[in-house]
Design an enzyme around this catalytic site. Sequence first.
Site, PDB file in Angstrom:
ATOM      1  N   GLU A  27      49.542  95.201 -36.057  1.00 26.57           N
ATOM      2  CA  GLU A  27      50.375  95.039 -37.249  1.00 26.57           C
ATOM      3  C   GLU A  27      51.768  95.597 -36.936  1.00 26.57           C
ATOM      4  OE1 GLU A  27      50.419  96.437 -41.938  1.00 26.57           O
ATOM      5  OE2 GLU A  27      48.632  96.805 -40.753  1.00 26.57           O
ATOM      6  N   ASP A 104      46.558  98.439 -40.194  1.00 31.84           N
ATOM      7  CA  ASP A 104      46.388  99.633 -41.010  1.00 31.84           C
ATOM      8  C   ASP A 104      45.236  99.424 -41.988  1.00 31.84           C
ATOM      9  OD1 ASP A 104      48.624 100.707 -39.760  1.00 31.84           O
ATOM     10  OD2 ASP A 104      50.001 100.095 -41.352  1.00 31.84           O
ATOM     11  N   ASP A 106      45.175  99.796 -45.077  1.00 29.94           N
ATOM     12  CA  ASP A 106      45.706  99.691 -46.435  1.00 29.94           C
ATOM     13  C   ASP A 106      45.598  98.240 -46.909  1.00 29.94           C
ATOM     14  OD1 ASP A 106      47.700  98.390 -45.002  1.00 29.94           O
ATOM     15  OD2 ASP A 106      49.219  99.920 -45.370  1.00 29.94           O
ATOM     16  N   ASP A 108      47.910  95.883 -47.201  1.00 29.87           N
ATOM     17  CA  ASP A 108      48.597  94.938 -46.318  1.00 29.87           C
ATOM     18  C   ASP A 108      47.768  94.665 -45.061  1.00 29.87           C
ATOM     19  OD1 ASP A 108      50.792  94.472 -47.905  1.00 29.87           O
ATOM     20  OD2 ASP A 108      52.051  95.991 -46.937  1.00 29.87           O
TER      21      ASP A 108
END
Length: 173
Positions: A27, A104, A106, A108
Amino acid sequence: MIGIPKLDDANFAGSARGHECTLVLTEGDSAKSLAVSGLSVVGRDFYGVFPLKGKPLNVREAQHAQMMKNDEVQNIVKILGLKFGVEYTDVKSLRYGHLMIMTDQDHDGSHIKGLLINLFHFFFPSLLQINGFLQQFITPIVKCTKGKNSKVFYTIPEYQSWKAELMMVKDGQ
């Protein structure tokens, strides 16, 4: 592989041992730096790293021309050595036999992971049936340390639950 910016190709990618190689999709550039630093431990022979630029295209909602012009989709296909319309029963013909998603933990990161899986499910569903082709690198989202003791959490709800239990113990409940 020439012509694909930011790709750190595995030494054996595209060779007779390419099917043993793993391409790590990260990412962004900062995650690529982390992955490349990890290559100093595992070596560059069987691991390549390619950073994604934001969220990949949702291929199910895109027009054919959009997909063919999308650098990310085209680069992933080229790096892996994929051919559209081929049903894969093994990975021996590919430049990389494994794809590792490193995002990650999270929202996103989950969205990016989902869009990548969507890409393969839409164009190359047979690859998802091959054991070990698709992998993920999971990192903790929270790490708590007190003295020599550490505890890691891979989701915020997991961390919040642990924290609530600690507060209950602290309050004598």
